[in-house]
Design a protein around this motif. Structure first.
Motif, PDB file in Angstrom:
ATOM      1  N   PRO A 190     -11.574  22.705 -11.474  1.00 24.50           N
ATOM      2  CA  PRO A 190     -12.995  22.745 -11.846  1.00 24.50           C
ATOM      3  C   PRO A 190     -13.189  22.387 -13.317  1.00 24.50           C
ATOM      4  N   LEU A 191     -14.293  21.730 -13.618  1.00 22.31           N
ATOM      5  CA  LEU A 191     -14.614  21.341 -14.980  1.00 22.31           C
ATOM      6  C   LEU A 191     -15.070  22.572 -15.756  1.00 22.31           C
ATOM      7  N   LEU A 192     -14.265  22.984 -16.735  1.00 25.95           N
ATOM      8  CA  LEU A 192     -14.585  24.140 -17.571  1.00 25.95           C
ATOM      9  C   LEU A 192     -14.690  23.654 -19.011  1.00 25.95           C
ATOM     10  N   GLU A 193     -15.877  23.255 -19.396  1.00 30.80           N
ATOM     11  CA  GLU A 193     -16.080  22.719 -20.736  1.00 30.80           C
ATOM     12  C   GLU A 193     -16.065  23.842 -21.767  1.00 30.80           C
ATOM     13  N   PHE A 252     -13.031  28.327 -26.530  1.00 29.77           N
ATOM     14  CA  PHE A 252     -12.541  27.785 -25.265  1.00 29.77           C
ATOM     15  C   PHE A 252     -12.506  28.784 -24.113  1.00 29.77           C
ATOM     16  N   PHE A 253     -12.522  30.074 -24.393  1.00 31.38           N
ATOM     17  CA  PHE A 253     -12.376  31.080 -23.334  1.00 31.38           C
ATOM     18  C   PHE A 253     -13.643  31.144 -22.477  1.00 31.38           C
ATOM     19  N   LYS A 254     -13.464  31.122 -21.145  1.00 40.25           N
ATOM     20  CA  LYS A 254     -14.598  31.199 -20.221  1.00 40.25           C
ATOM     21  C   LYS A 254     -14.794  32.654 -19.804  1.00 40.25           C
ATOM     22  N   PHE A 255     -15.722  33.322 -20.477  1.00 35.32           N
ATOM     23  CA  PHE A 255     -15.904  34.753 -20.272  1.00 35.32           C
ATOM     24  C   PHE A 255     -16.493  35.067 -18.894  1.00 35.32           C
ATOM     25  N   ARG A 256     -17.202  34.133 -18.301  1.00 34.26           N
ATOM     26  CA  ARG A 256     -17.786  34.377 -16.988  1.00 34.26           C
ATOM     27  C   ARG A 256     -16.800  34.099 -15.857  1.00 34.26           C
ATOM     28  N   PHE A 315     -13.286  35.161 -15.993  1.00 30.41           N
ATOM     29  CA  PHE A 315     -12.245  35.801 -16.800  1.00 30.41           C
ATOM     30  C   PHE A 315     -10.848  35.507 -16.270  1.00 30.41           C
ATOM     31  N   TRP A 316     -10.649  35.516 -14.957  1.00 34.44           N
ATOM     32  CA  TRP A 316      -9.312  35.372 -14.382  1.00 34.44           C
ATOM     33  C   TRP A 316      -9.000  33.933 -13.979  1.00 34.44           C
ATOM     34  N   SER A 317      -9.677  32.970 -14.574  1.00 33.38           N
ATOM     35  CA  SER A 317      -9.390  31.573 -14.270  1.00 33.38           C
ATOM     36  C   SER A 317      -8.044  31.165 -14.864  1.00 33.38           C
ATOM     37  N   VAL A 318      -7.453  30.136 -14.271  1.00 37.59           N
ATOM     38  CA  VAL A 318      -6.165  29.641 -14.767  1.00 37.59           C
ATOM     39  C   VAL A 318      -6.305  29.129 -16.197  1.00 37.59           C
ATOM     40  N   ARG A 319      -7.453  28.535 -16.521  1.00 34.45           N
ATOM     41  CA  ARG A 319      -7.681  28.039 -17.881  1.00 34.45           C
ATOM     42  C   ARG A 319      -7.562  29.166 -18.900  1.00 34.45           C
ATOM     43  N   ASN A 320      -8.151  30.316 -18.617  1.00 37.01           N
ATOM     44  CA  ASN A 320      -8.070  31.439 -19.549  1.00 37.01           C
ATOM     45  C   ASN A 320      -6.629  31.918 -19.709  1.00 37.01           C
TER      46      ASN A 320
END
Length: 423
Positions: free
Chosen positions: A87-90, A27-31, A33-38
């Motif tokens: 934003p959609l972060l699949e 689930f982690f969005k490495f590109r 990194f500082w997104s709220v989802r992470n």
């Protein structure tokens, strides 16, 4: 089952770290990194060490860890309504991979359930509940039963398992239950599996029907089953069944009668969802309030009427009714949890602040959407743990965890208001 999966046991520490790495990898969005989802994912993972500390007897640091982590989550949830950009972060795994992962985890949850032995406390509770179901317990005897938590008194008739999921299995140590209690234990296992299936199916349906994204719904379901807490409470009926009703309350929010029925049953079972009423009344105020009230009241009336079938006399009926609606829940005596290490009088201002927050959320914003309903419902159920004493050293995270995951993964839902969404 034990003959096939002999010596089946995963060390809790291993599971916490293994699940944390899987969550980050999937689930982690490495590109970004500082997104709220992470940050949200890291906050979810952070529950694991606190649960480990509590499960291994280090209650003081464990409860401090969980208390301050939940404080941070309260702040995050209160800010959720102003986060317009979603934003959609699949996830990094395809929908097929997520579906397989969820199905595999469900299988191992079921295996974990059928390999958990009963404890002596389970046998004692089973005997007490048998007496209540037979109508043999007077009001004086009911008040002396400490094992009955606030809520529907016979709900514990099916909650006959202790929290042994973090202990090595030793079936030889399991006590011998009376025949009726043994049959009820089997029913409990079936009910727990159905509750887990209902939670997972509900998460999928919310993502598919209300988020318009099946990939996201599969991600939420897989993440829920990956969390260490889902393994720790495998055998807790009092955690899972109310959680299932709360999830389905969100699934059916377009149909006020059904959402009211689910909320009414949840209130009758554990009492605490009654604090959701002001919020949901505010949501349905412009459309659907009457149907929502009918559904809620109908569920509560039916549950109250059933109490007469197991009451010894009028006095015992009133005692059971008082327990159903939370009698004694505001007692300052604490047995476990964060407040057992502090003067319980400090729970009073915390409770007052909790009630103020509930009142403010029912008033603002005046027109609520599904996103507001999700984040505020999660805030209410999470806020209960700030003043509620579980009494058994276990945090009831299931009451808010599925709603929290839906809040984290939800898109912008500003158009889902009662005037246009309710049918």
């Amino acid at each position: 089952m034990r003959e096939v999966l002999f010596q089946y046991y995963i060390d809790p520490t291993t599971w916490v770290y293994l699940s944390a790495m899987m969550i980050i990898g999937i689930f982690f969005k490495f590109r970004r990194f500082w997104s709220v989802r992470n940050l949200d994912l890291l906050g979810i993972i952070a529950f694991g060490p606190g649960l480990l500390l509590v499960a291994n007897g280090q209650t003081l640091p464990g409860y401090f860890w969980l208390f301050f982590l939940e404080t941070a989550w309260i702040v995050r949830l209160l800010l959720d309504t102003v986060m317009v950009r979603r934003p959609l972060l699949e996830p990094n795994l395809s929908i097929d991979g997520l579906t397989f992962t969820a199905m595999a985890l469900l299988f191992f949850v079921a295996v974990n359930l059928f390999t958990i032995p009963l404890a002596d406390s389970d046998a004692n509770v089973a005997v007490q509940i048998d007496q209540i179901l037979a109508g043999e317990t007077t009001s004086a005897e009911l008040t002396q039963i400490d094992t009955l938590a606030p809520g529907y008194p016979t709900f514990q008739a099916l909650a006959t398992f202790s929290n042994n999921a973090f202990q090595p299995n030793n079936p030889a140590d399991a006590p011998t239950l009376p025949e009726r209690a043994a049959r009820r234990a089997t029913i409990s296992q079936i009910l727990i599996i159905l509750a887990q299936l209902a939670i997972v199916l509900g998460l999928v349906l919310v993502g598919y029907a209300h988020f318009d994204n099946l990939h996201t719904s599969a991600a939420v379901a897989a993440l829920y089953l990956l969390l260490p807490y889902s393994s720790q409470i495998t055998a807790r009926v009092d955690h899972l069944v109310p959680a299932a009703f709360l999830v389905w309350m969100i699934v059916t929010y377009r149909r006020p009668v059904f959402s009211g029925l689910f909320l009414g049953v949840a209130i009758g079972l554990i009492w605490y969802p009654i604090f959701l009423l002001p919020l949901w009344i505010s949501f349905y105020w412009r459309r659907g309030l009457g149907r929502f009230a009918i559904g809620t009241l109908a569920a509560l009336v039916v549950m109250i009427l059933t109490l007469s079938l197991i009451s010894y006399d009028a006095a015992s009926f009133l005692t059971l009714l008082e327990r159903m609606f939370g009698a004694g829940v505001f007692s300052l005596e604490t047995k476990s949890g964060f407040w057992s290490f502090h003067d319980p009088v400090y729970r009073i201002p915390v409770l007052v602040a909790f009630l103020i927050v509930i009142g403010s959320m029912s008033l603002w914003p005046s027109q609520k959407n599904l996103g507001t309903l999700l984040s505020c419902s999660t805030t209410v159920m999470l806020g209960i743990l700030f003043w509620y004493d579980p009494g058994d050293g276990i945090y009831h995270m299931a009451w808010f965890l599925p709603l929290l995951l839906l809040t984290i993964f939800r898109p912008n839902l500003e158009d889902r208001v009662a005037l246009t969404a309710v049918r």
